[in-house]
Write a protein that holds these residues in place. Structure first.
Motif, PDB file in Angstrom:
ATOM      1  N   ILE A  25       5.031  13.770  -8.350  1.00  0.00           N
ATOM      2  CA  ILE A  25       4.687  13.363  -7.349  1.00  0.00           C
ATOM      3  C   ILE A  25       5.316  13.997  -5.963  1.00  0.00           C
ATOM      4  CG2 ILE A  25       6.206  11.629  -7.684  1.00  0.00           C
ATOM      5  CD1 ILE A  25       2.638  11.492  -6.390  1.00  0.00           C
ATOM      6  N   TYR A  44      -5.605  14.421  -5.666  1.00  0.00           N
ATOM      7  CA  TYR A  44      -4.348  14.872  -5.354  1.00  0.00           C
ATOM      8  C   TYR A  44      -4.130  12.984  -4.341  1.00  0.00           C
ATOM      9  CZ  TYR A  44      -4.378  19.695  -5.583  1.00  0.00           C
ATOM     10  OH  TYR A  44      -3.801  20.636  -5.826  1.00  0.00           O
ATOM     11  N   ARG A  47      -3.705   9.679  -6.369  1.00  0.00           N
ATOM     12  CA  ARG A  47      -2.896   9.504  -7.218  1.00  0.00           C
ATOM     13  C   ARG A  47      -1.602   9.410  -5.947  1.00  0.00           C
ATOM     14  NH1 ARG A  47       1.361  14.292  -8.929  1.00  0.00           N
ATOM     15  NH2 ARG A  47       3.265  12.886 -10.569  1.00  0.00           N
ATOM     16  N   LEU A  48      -2.063   9.928  -4.594  1.00  0.00           N
ATOM     17  CA  LEU A  48      -0.566   9.216  -3.857  1.00  0.00           C
ATOM     18  C   LEU A  48      -1.149   7.781  -3.361  1.00  0.00           C
ATOM     19  CD1 LEU A  48      -1.257  12.072  -1.343  1.00  0.00           C
ATOM     20  CD2 LEU A  48       0.657  11.194  -2.763  1.00  0.00           C
ATOM     21  N   ASP A  52       2.609   6.998  -4.171  1.00  0.00           N
ATOM     22  CA  ASP A  52       3.286   6.693  -3.034  1.00  0.00           C
ATOM     23  C   ASP A  52       2.181   6.968  -1.553  1.00  0.00           C
ATOM     24  OD1 ASP A  52       5.533   7.994  -1.470  1.00  0.00           O
ATOM     25  OD2 ASP A  52       5.648   9.754  -2.054  1.00  0.00           O
ATOM     26  N   HIS A  55       3.546   9.212   1.456  1.00  0.00           N
ATOM     27  CA  HIS A  55       4.101   9.993   0.631  1.00  0.00           C
ATOM     28  C   HIS A  55       4.339  11.062   1.652  1.00  0.00           C
ATOM     29  CE1 HIS A  55       4.420  12.973  -1.738  1.00  0.00           C
ATOM     30  NE2 HIS A  55       3.791  13.954  -1.527  1.00  0.00           N
ATOM     31  N   THR A  57       5.596  15.371   2.205  1.00  0.00           N
ATOM     32  CA  THR A  57       5.442  17.196   1.287  1.00  0.00           C
ATOM     33  C   THR A  57       6.732  17.497   2.436  1.00  0.00           C
ATOM     34  OG1 THR A  57       3.326  16.273   1.115  1.00  0.00           O
ATOM     35  CG2 THR A  57       3.994  18.905   1.307  1.00  0.00           C
ATOM     36  N   SER A  67       2.200  12.089   4.367  1.00  0.00           N
ATOM     37  CA  SER A  67       0.569  11.370   4.004  1.00  0.00           C
ATOM     38  C   SER A  67       0.730  10.000   4.116  1.00  0.00           C
ATOM     39  CB  SER A  67      -0.208  12.485   3.256  1.00  0.00           C
ATOM     40  OG  SER A  67       0.210  13.620   2.869  1.00  0.00           O
ATOM     41  N   THR A  69      -2.281   7.674   3.285  1.00  0.00           N
ATOM     42  CA  THR A  69      -3.407   7.790   2.184  1.00  0.00           C
ATOM     43  C   THR A  69      -4.336   6.280   2.159  1.00  0.00           C
ATOM     44  OG1 THR A  69      -2.318   7.442   0.406  1.00  0.00           O
ATOM     45  CG2 THR A  69      -2.834   9.669   1.335  1.00  0.00           C
ATOM     46  N   SER A 346      -8.934   9.839   2.636  1.00  0.00           N
ATOM     47  CA  SER A 346      -9.025   9.174   1.405  1.00  0.00           C
ATOM     48  C   SER A 346      -8.993   7.487   1.693  1.00  0.00           C
ATOM     49  CB  SER A 346      -6.730   9.256   1.363  1.00  0.00           C
ATOM     50  OG  SER A 346      -6.514   8.637  -0.217  1.00  0.00           O
TER      51      SER A 346
END
Length: 432
Positions: A25, A44, A47-48, A52, A55, A57, A67, A69, A346
């Motif tokens: 992750i 993607y 899952r986030l 998370d 999140h 990156t 991110s 979301t 999202s």
């Protein structure tokens, strides 16, 4: 929708799911243009949201970014203008090292921000300057003209033979409206479509092949609008966007860099979002024939269907901000200077806020409860115009055509920002 289309779509989504879940992750990067092009980005964000939702990156082609979301978190960031600033850009852009030298030079020299890339109070006064062009009274005036043009476009379509809906309908209607807003020479209106695509699509994936061609096209666009500015600034004030900017108290003394930045914002905002939602509505109804039947049986559902399509399509996938100071958000430590990306695409599928969010339901309760237009001071200034165009085109479609049939999986935009369609082959079997 043809079985082959469904199979191809399922295969792409399955591959996207595999890629989204096979990496740790902490290494997950949702900013992948190829995933958006293949409609394989959904896993993607699924899952986030689950694992998370805020999140980080640490590295990507766009540099490091956070991110956001989930629906309510997006609203919180989008509304917190004291902490999250627009002044350093409102979208992820490639980091210089990921670009060829000629593109690095252009990016390093890019001009002043548009009003969407400003914070209050500068943003507020510039937005107020252009808002009369899309005020309720102006929309009331434009409605009959939009309806007449929609009718002419639809009456010109071939019946019984395939054609590209994006080109002949979605682009044409929105470009006509945009030309009216700018009072742009009507016979040259497709320049606006071309320039919008040049601005939002990486070379090699849109209308130009190289960064030099992209630069040349943007120079032509800038020169063209500066000429229009010079004409309008020396003429009595009118109601079009260029005249409003040329004579507005807050904008008449702006530099040409500032003017052109506002022009690019208005071109993209007035073209891509509405055009891709018109195309998205055709695709959504073909994927959900029960909803198409429901709409045909009750055209009064058009306004609700329009709002549901804007949520389902989410024509701009994200907007970004920069943190002005260290800030703890949902247990995460965001540092001053960090890029924070609100993934509208999202938030509009957040299971905790929207019931059955992956379904397309044209009579969904509270259909306008979505994040596609943003929140706070940067909420889309033209949102009512977008809804008006979509409502009118569907009122006119239902008067004429029992069915608009999508023949094959559309070709989507190669972009993490504009979530749209390059082509969509359709067939109209018959007229009413």
């Amino acid at each position: 929708m043809a079985d082959g289309m469904v199979d191809a779509l399922s295969e792409k989504r399955a591959l996207g799911r595999q890629r989204a879940y096979e990496v740790p992750i902490e290494e997950l990067n949702p900013a992948r243009a190829s995933a958006f092009r293949d409609d394989a980005h959904w896993a993607y964000f699924e899952r986030l949201r689950a694992e998370d939702p805020v999140h980080y990156t640490p590295d990507s082609n766009y540099g490091p970014f956070w991110s956001i979301t989930k629906f309510n978190d997006i609203v919180a960031v989008d509304s917190n203008h004291e902490v999250f600033s627009s002044a350093s850009g409102i979208a992820l852009v490639p980091k210089l090292s990921a670009l060829p030298p000629e593109a690095q030079l252009r990016l390093a020299r890019q001009g002043a921000p548009s009003f969407i890339g400003m914070d209050s109070p500068e943003h507020d006064v510039q937005r107020k300057t252009v808002s009369p062009a899309v005020a309720p009274a102006r929309l009331h005036e434009m409605g009959p003209q939009i309806r007449e043009r929609a009718g002419l476009i639809l009456d010109s379509l071939p019946v019984g033979e395939p054609f590209d809906w994006v080109d002949l309908v979605s682009k044409e209607l929105t470009t006509m409206t945009l030309a009216t807003l700018f009072d742009f020479p009507f016979e040259e209106r497709r320049k606006l479509t071309f320039w919008s695509d040049v601005m939002t699509t990486a070379p090699g994936h849109g209308p130009v092949a190289t960064y030099q061609e992209q630069r040349d096209a943007l120079v032509d666009c800038r020169d063209y609008f500066i000429r229009l500015w010079n004409e309008r600034v020396n003429a009595p004030p009118r109601g079009d966007l260029i005249s409003l900017l040329a004579h507005g108290e807050a904008t008449r003394g702006c530099t040409m860099d500032e003017f052109f930045s506002n022009v690019t914002l208005l071109i993209i905002g007035g073209n891509d979002t509405t055009r891709n939602t018109i195309s998205g509505s055709i695709l959504a109804l073909n994927r959900n024939p029960d909803q198409y039947d429901k709409l045909r049986a009750d055209p009064a559902l058009i306004p609700s269907m329009v709002s549901e399509t804007i949520r389902w399509q989410t024509p701009l996938a994200h907007m970004s901000r920069v943190a002005l100071r260290d800030f703890e958000f949902q247990g995460k430590q965001i540092k001053a200077g960090d890029k924070v990306v609100m993934w509208y695409v999202s938030g509009n599928r957040d299971e905790e806020v929207i019931e059955n969010p992956n379904a397309y339901i044209i009579d969904r309760p509270r259909a306008r409860h979505h994040v596609s237009f943003g929140f706070g001071i940067h909420r889309c200034v033209g949102n009512r115009l977008a809804e008006l165009q979509l409502t009118i085109i569907w009122e006119e479609i239902l008067k004429r055509f029992p069915e608009v049939r999508v023949l094959e999986e559309p070709r989507r935009s190669y972009s993490i920002f504009v979530k749209g369609y390059e082509t969509m082959k359709v067939l109209i079997p018959s007229r009413r």
